[in-house]
Scaffold this active site. Structure first.
Site, short mmCIF file in Angstrom:
data_model
loop_
_atom_site.label_atom_id
_atom_site.label_comp_id
_atom_site.label_asym_id
_atom_site.label_seq_id
_atom_site.Cartn_x
_atom_site.Cartn_y
_atom_site.Cartn_z
N LEU A 21 69.71 -64.07 73.27
CA LEU A 21 69.76 -62.62 73.08
C LEU A 21 70.96 -62.22 72.24
O LEU A 21 70.98 -61.16 71.61
CB LEU A 21 69.83 -61.91 74.44
CG LEU A 21 68.62 -62.08 75.35
CD1 LEU A 21 68.93 -61.49 76.72
CD2 LEU A 21 67.39 -61.41 74.74
N GLY A 22 71.99 -63.04 72.27
CA GLY A 22 73.22 -62.72 71.55
C GLY A 22 74.37 -63.51 72.14
O GLY A 22 74.17 -64.42 72.95
N GLY A 25 82.40 -65.25 71.08
CA GLY A 25 83.31 -66.37 71.24
C GLY A 25 83.32 -66.95 72.64
O GLY A 25 83.62 -68.13 72.84
N GLY A 27 80.66 -66.99 74.91
CA GLY A 27 79.45 -67.62 75.41
C GLY A 27 78.21 -67.03 74.79
O GLY A 27 78.27 -66.17 73.92
N THR A 28 77.06 -67.51 75.27
CA THR A 28 75.77 -67.08 74.75
C THR A 28 74.95 -66.50 75.89
O THR A 28 74.99 -66.99 77.02
CB THR A 28 75.02 -68.29 74.15
OG1 THR A 28 75.86 -68.91 73.17
CG2 THR A 28 73.71 -67.87 73.51
N LYS A 43 74.23 -65.42 81.23
CA LYS A 43 75.42 -65.61 80.41
C LYS A 43 75.93 -67.04 80.61
O LYS A 43 76.38 -67.41 81.70
CB LYS A 43 76.50 -64.62 80.77
CG LYS A 43 77.74 -64.70 79.86
CD LYS A 43 78.92 -63.89 80.40
CE LYS A 43 78.74 -62.42 80.22
NZ LYS A 43 79.95 -61.67 80.61
N ASP A 139 87.43 -52.32 78.83
CA ASP A 139 86.89 -52.69 77.52
C ASP A 139 85.66 -51.84 77.20
O ASP A 139 84.61 -52.35 76.82
CB ASP A 139 86.53 -54.18 77.49
CG ASP A 139 86.40 -54.72 76.05
OD1 ASP A 139 86.87 -54.04 75.12
OD2 ASP A 139 85.84 -55.80 75.88
#
Length: 337
Positions: A21-22, A25, A27-28, A43, A139
């Site tokens: 999905l995206g 830096g 993780g994926t 994740k 964030d």
């Protein structure tokens, strides 16, 4: 809920690249379908470092205590890998950033942008004051706001979040966040309070109005916030607003800009609370229903209503002087300490 590695491998066809999905830096993120047919987002960290493990523990601890329709839900985790994997509800429609910064002249409608801002404000007001222990997200940015099929906002990524001790107004931490959205006073002092989230939210409001990327302004002479505040003070907002917003917003844009400028005041104590921001935004949507609620909220907290500026209270000279310090922060933030 503990989910086995075997289950996640089956859910993602062994973490097939087609299921991505995206990511970044750290993780994926993969789309998966569990054996109970739940569609989830997984994740998977890229590297084994203590910071990743700490952020995993932090996110599990925080999300397990949160139940809000505008916060992404943690479905479970897998503890069989060196850095544990987190499993979330699947949010199908990408991020606010993706929708806002598409190619072409048109993006999300102004009504959708305003509603998404209100939903995000509601979730932050909940985190700051309604959760069992107050939480600072740390964030807030458009890429951390997920959107579902009906464009309902879901705040995500709590790896950097922090609890606010009940007996304290804030805490001192190593500075963490995203340049362009980062509270300048937090950057300078390391002192984190809920007002740092409010600054970041104000930047996101400006982003919603302008379709300008806050971090892309970092290389220019002025940051996005300083530029926006200066134009606001001069009465020249049309120079920076998204033309679509100018066409669709009617007389609401003035009030939203006023709220954004209040949120990004340099001194944290001069910014409104997230609850006040939520009420004021809802008041723009439904003025008659919320006027008395806003006034009552301000008076109950002993806050001068001038903390949310009106046009008559603007001072070009004062706002420009105030943001000279922010411009200095923008320059110095190119060389993080």
């Amino acid at each position: 809920m503990i989910i086995t590695l075997e289950e996640l491998e089956k859910a993602t066809n062994n973490f097939d690249k087609a299921r991505e999905l995206g990511g970044g830096g750290h993780g994926t993120v993969y789309k998966g379908i569990l054996s109970d047919l739940h569609v989830v987002a997984i994740k998977k960290p890229k590297m084994v470092v203590q910071k990743e493990i700490d952020e995993f523990i932090n996110e599990v601890a925080i999300l397990s205590q949160i139940n809000h329709r505008n916060v992404v839900k943690l479905y479970g985790c897998c503890l069989e890998t060196e850095v544990p994997m987190l499993v979330y509800e699947f949010i199908s429609n990408g991020t606010l950033y993706d929708h806002l910064h598409i190619e072409g002249p048109r993006s999300l409608s102004w009504d959708d942008r305003l509603r998404i801002a209100i939903e995000t404000a509601k979730s932050l007001a909940y985190l700051h004051s309604m959760a069992l222990i107050p939480i600072i997200h740390r964030d807030i940015k458009s890429s951390n706001i997920l959107l579902d099929d009906t464009l309902i906002a879901k705040v995500a990524d709590f790896g950097a979040s922090r609890y606010i001790p009940l007996d304290k107004s804030g805490l001192t931490t190593m500075v963490q966040g995203t340049l362009g959205y980062l509270d300048p006073m937090y950057f300078y002092t390391g002192r984190l309070t809920e007002k740092s989230d409010i600054y970041s939210f104000g930047v996101m409001l400006i982003e919603l109005m302008t379709r300008k990327k806050p971090f892309s302004y970092m290389a220019s002479e002025d940051g996005l916030v300083a530029h926006f505040v200066t134009l606001f003070a001069e009465g020249n907002l049309s120079q920076i607003l998204d033309p679509q917003v100018l066409n669709e917003s009617g007389n609401t844009i003035e009030e939203i800009a006023t709220i954004a400028v209040a949120c990004v005041k340099l001194r944290g104590e001069e910014r409104p609370t997230m609850r006040q921001v939520e009420l004021r935004l809802e008041g723009v949507q439904s003025p008659d229903e919320h006027v008395m609620a806003v006034v009552g909220e301000f008076e109950a907290n002993g806050i001068d209503r001038s903390s949310l500026l009106t046009r008559d209270e603007r001072s070009t000279e004062g706002l420009t002087r105030q943001y000279s310090m922010e411009e200095e922060c923008i320059l110095s933030s190119r060389y993080p300490r």
